[in-house]
Design a protein around this motif. Structure first.
Motif, PDB file in Angstrom:
ATOM      1  N   ALA A   1      45.650   7.723  -0.152  1.00  0.00           N
ATOM      2  CA  ALA A   1      44.462   7.214  -0.846  1.00  0.00           C
ATOM      3  C   ALA A   1      44.838   6.220  -1.930  1.00  0.00           C
ATOM      4  O   ALA A   1      44.035   5.902  -2.791  1.00  0.00           O
ATOM      5  N   GLN A   2      46.083   5.748  -1.894  1.00  0.00           N
ATOM      6  CA  GLN A   2      46.600   4.704  -2.788  1.00  0.00           C
ATOM      7  C   GLN A   2      46.736   5.158  -4.231  1.00  0.00           C
ATOM      8  O   GLN A   2      46.707   4.355  -5.159  1.00  0.00           O
ATOM      9  N   GLY A   3      46.894   6.453  -4.448  1.00  0.00           N
ATOM     10  CA  GLY A   3      47.224   6.949  -5.769  1.00  0.00           C
ATOM     11  C   GLY A   3      46.020   7.248  -6.643  1.00  0.00           C
ATOM     12  O   GLY A   3      44.869   7.039  -6.271  1.00  0.00           O
ATOM     13  N   LEU A   4      46.314   7.752  -7.853  1.00  0.00           N
ATOM     14  CA  LEU A   4      45.275   8.178  -8.795  1.00  0.00           C
ATOM     15  C   LEU A   4      44.795   7.013  -9.648  1.00  0.00           C
ATOM     16  O   LEU A   4      45.568   6.117  -9.991  1.00  0.00           O
ATOM     17  N   ASN A   5      43.513   7.058 -10.024  1.00  0.00           N
ATOM     18  CA  ASN A   5      42.987   6.128 -11.019  1.00  0.00           C
ATOM     19  C   ASN A   5      43.449   6.543 -12.414  1.00  0.00           C
ATOM     20  O   ASN A   5      43.852   7.690 -12.640  1.00  0.00           O
ATOM     21  N   ASP A   6      43.346   5.615 -13.358  1.00  0.00           N
ATOM     22  CA  ASP A   6      43.689   5.938 -14.742  1.00  0.00           C
ATOM     23  C   ASP A   6      42.771   7.019 -15.303  1.00  0.00           C
ATOM     24  O   ASP A   6      43.162   7.769 -16.196  1.00  0.00           O
ATOM     25  N   SER A   7      41.551   7.091 -14.775  1.00  0.00           N
ATOM     26  CA  SER A   7      40.575   8.059 -15.269  1.00  0.00           C
ATOM     27  C   SER A   7      40.680   9.413 -14.581  1.00  0.00           C
ATOM     28  O   SER A   7      39.850  10.290 -14.808  1.00  0.00           O
ATOM     29  N   ALA A   8      41.694   9.608 -13.741  1.00  0.00           N
ATOM     30  CA  ALA A   8      41.821  10.868 -13.002  1.00  0.00           C
ATOM     31  C   ALA A   8      42.270  11.993 -13.925  1.00  0.00           C
ATOM     32  O   ALA A   8      43.042  11.794 -14.868  1.00  0.00           O
ATOM     33  N   ASP A   9      41.774  13.185 -13.631  1.00  0.00           N
ATOM     34  CA  ASP A   9      42.197  14.386 -14.349  1.00  0.00           C
ATOM     35  C   ASP A   9      43.580  14.773 -13.849  1.00  0.00           C
ATOM     36  O   ASP A   9      43.754  15.151 -12.690  1.00  0.00           O
ATOM     37  N   LYS A  10      44.570  14.679 -14.729  1.00  0.00           N
ATOM     38  CA  LYS A  10      45.947  14.994 -14.345  1.00  0.00           C
ATOM     39  C   LYS A  10      46.335  16.404 -14.761  1.00  0.00           C
ATOM     40  O   LYS A  10      47.521  16.738 -14.832  1.00  0.00           O
ATOM     41  N   ALA A  11      45.315  17.223 -15.043  1.00  0.00           N
ATOM     42  CA  ALA A  11      45.561  18.626 -15.366  1.00  0.00           C
ATOM     43  C   ALA A  11      45.268  19.527 -14.168  1.00  0.00           C
ATOM     44  O   ALA A  11      46.064  20.406 -13.839  1.00  0.00           O
ATOM     45  N   GLU A  12      44.118  19.286 -13.515  1.00  0.00           N
ATOM     46  CA  GLU A  12      43.740  20.126 -12.392  1.00  0.00           C
ATOM     47  C   GLU A  12      43.063  19.299 -11.300  1.00  0.00           C
ATOM     48  O   GLU A  12      42.421  18.294 -11.588  1.00  0.00           O
ATOM     49  N   ALA A  13      43.198  19.750 -10.074  1.00  0.00           N
ATOM     50  CA  ALA A  13      42.446  19.214  -8.939  1.00  0.00           C
ATOM     51  C   ALA A  13      41.946  20.409  -8.129  1.00  0.00           C
ATOM     52  O   ALA A  13      42.432  21.528  -8.299  1.00  0.00           O
ATOM     53  N   THR A  14      40.977  20.163  -7.266  1.00  0.00           N
ATOM     54  CA  THR A  14      40.386  21.241  -6.483  1.00  0.00           C
ATOM     55  C   THR A  14      40.563  20.963  -4.995  1.00  0.00           C
ATOM     56  O   THR A  14      40.254  19.876  -4.522  1.00  0.00           O
TER      57      THR A  14
ATOM     58  N   GLU B   1      38.669  10.614  -8.148  1.00  0.00           N
ATOM     59  CA  GLU B   1      39.345   9.559  -8.900  1.00  0.00           C
ATOM     60  C   GLU B   1      40.657   9.138  -8.246  1.00  0.00           C
ATOM     61  O   GLU B   1      41.748   9.301  -8.810  1.00  0.00           O
ATOM     62  N   VAL B   2      40.542   8.612  -7.028  1.00  0.00           N
ATOM     63  CA  VAL B   2      41.678   7.957  -6.358  1.00  0.00           C
ATOM     64  C   VAL B   2      41.247   6.526  -6.071  1.00  0.00           C
ATOM     65  O   VAL B   2      40.060   6.203  -6.078  1.00  0.00           O
ATOM     66  N   LYS B   3      42.219   5.668  -5.828  1.00  0.00           N
ATOM     67  CA  LYS B   3      41.898   4.251  -5.664  1.00  0.00           C
ATOM     68  C   LYS B   3      41.111   3.976  -4.376  1.00  0.00           C
ATOM     69  O   LYS B   3      40.332   3.039  -4.305  1.00  0.00           O
ATOM     70  N   PHE B   4      41.303   4.785  -3.349  1.00  0.00           N
ATOM     71  CA  PHE B   4      40.617   4.548  -2.081  1.00  0.00           C
ATOM     72  C   PHE B   4      40.213   5.892  -1.476  1.00  0.00           C
ATOM     73  O   PHE B   4      40.907   6.428  -0.616  1.00  0.00           O
ATOM     74  N   PRO B   5      39.093   6.491  -1.936  1.00  0.00           N
ATOM     75  CA  PRO B   5      38.627   7.749  -1.320  1.00  0.00           C
ATOM     76  C   PRO B   5      38.400   7.546   0.173  1.00  0.00           C
ATOM     77  O   PRO B   5      37.789   6.559   0.584  1.00  0.00           O
ATOM     78  N   ARG B   6      38.886   8.496   0.972  1.00  0.00           N
ATOM     79  CA  ARG B   6      38.835   8.262   2.407  1.00  0.00           C
ATOM     80  C   ARG B   6      39.152   9.540   3.174  1.00  0.00           C
ATOM     81  O   ARG B   6      39.751  10.484   2.626  1.00  0.00           O
TER      82      ARG B   6
END
Length: 373
Positions: A209-222, A186-191
């Motif tokens: 990657a131009q930042g996070l989408n609104d739908s991105a999980d802002k609790a955890e990433a892997t 959930e980033v604006k430009f996966p790359r």
């Protein structure tokens, strides 16, 4: 007795049954029982809520990043720019590149240009071959892969000293082609993002990657590195905890998941049913109701505002009930903390159910009246 009178009698009887019990009223009727083996019913009162309003938790610990100096190791297909001062015939052509944060950076439209400048790509140079070697005049074959530019410079200087008096050699990576990390989800430009002589950390990768989408999980990433998986606490990272801002290596995959597994769902008699992303830094019941544009003044049962919370390990699900018929309940709602995957449900008023039953009956009675005529 006329057939129409019989039908009218049956219609009135059926209507009375519907009105009395709202048996076939459309929509959900959430009337939880205080004595149920399936769930616990808890009233939201002073004993249940926090002592103070739910507020944003600051996870910022300002832990320092590692002080270990960062080194870039050259790899196959990198392009090196080599210059021997006062010996232009032994130098590759060079083009001076500006910083991506210079005055010209104001014209950058997206991260593609930032990455190009990060790579410092120019058309000329010496390419590191697949076997990790480069060929340089008078020096012959020189091992480049797995070395820093300083180590390559020292070997070139030693070998050229046989032919050049006191050679002054400079080496830099002109094009970074050998190593990349991936930013997915959930980033604006996966790359893919190049690993360069500038350290690449998690926040840098997200920015490229131009930042996070609104739908991105802002609790955890892997962060996946080979067979290892590192869980990044995004709440802490976005609050400035640099211990979560891991240095990324070649082959790393940073995955930003969707927040659908951590949403709070608001349903029932609200003005705008919605699923809102959960923020573990703090959310109250009032926040959820505001996100749904408030409860419907025309159709809602203010006594029946429920929070349905699924079971934790070893316990039954819990239904919390809030009576919002007076202003003090808003204070309680502001002090009631929500959790991920809570369901907020606003019940329907009895008179609304009665009207909906009437609306179901009216087509039948109208048909009977037409038949009687």
């Amino acid at each position: 007795m006329k057939l129409s009178e019989t039908l009218k009698g049956l219609g009135l009887a059926a209507g009375s049954l519907f009105i009395t019990g709202c048996v076939l009223a459309p929509g959900a009727d959430l009337t939880p029982s205080a004595k149920s083996e399936l769930y616990d019913l808890v009233s939201i009162n002073e004993q249940v809520v926090n002592a103070e309003p739910v507020k944003r938790i600051n996870y910022n610990t300002f832990e320092a990043q590692s002080d270990r100096p960062y080194q870039y190791y050259v790899g196959p297909h990198d392009i090196l720019s080599i210059r021997v001062w006062n010996n232009p015939d032994l130098s590759t052509n060079q083009q001076v590149m500006t910083s991506p944060f210079s005055a010209k950076s104001s014209t950058i439209k997206d991260s593609s240009e930032l990455i190009r400048q990060r790579q410092q790509v120019t058309p000329e140079g010496v390419e590191v071959q697949a076997n990790g070697m480069i060929f340089y005049p008078f020096a012959g074959e020189v091992k480049a892969a797995g070395r820093t530019v300083s180590e390559i410079r020292l070997e070139l200087t030693r070998k050229l000293a046989k032919y050049v008096v006191d050679p002054q050699v400079s080496v830099r990576v002109q094009s970074f082609n050998s190593q990349k990390a991936q930013v997915l989800g959930e980033v604006k430009f996966p790359r893919p993002v190049p690993i360069t002589s500038t350290p690449l950390r998690v926040l840098d990768a997200i920015a490229l990657a131009q930042g996070l989408n609104d739908s991105a999980d802002k609790a955890e990433a892997t962060l996946v590195r080979g067979s290892e998986r590192v869980i990044i606490d995004m709440a802490k990272l976005l609050d400035g905890d640099m211990a979560q801002n891991h240095l990324m290596h070649s082959g790393d995959v940073l995955n930003i998941d969707n927040n659908r597994y951590r949403q709070i769902v608001i349903l029932g008699e609200v003005n705008k049913p919605v699923a809102m992303p959960y923020d573990r830094r703090g959310m109250s019941l009032n926040d959820a109701l505001v996100a749904a544009s408030g409860i419907s003044q025309a159709y809602s049962n203010a006594k029946g505002v429920y929070v349905l919370r699924n079971r934790s390990e070893g316990s039954k699900p819990t239904i919390y009930q809030l009576n919002m018929q007076n202003a003090s309940s808003l204070l309680l709602a502001d002090r009631f903390p929500l959790k991920a995957r809570d369901v907020v449900y606003v019940d329907t008023a009895g008179v609304t159910r009665w009207n909906r039953v009437i609306n179901q009956i009216l087509p039948t009675t109208n048909a009977i009246n037409r038949f009687d005529k």
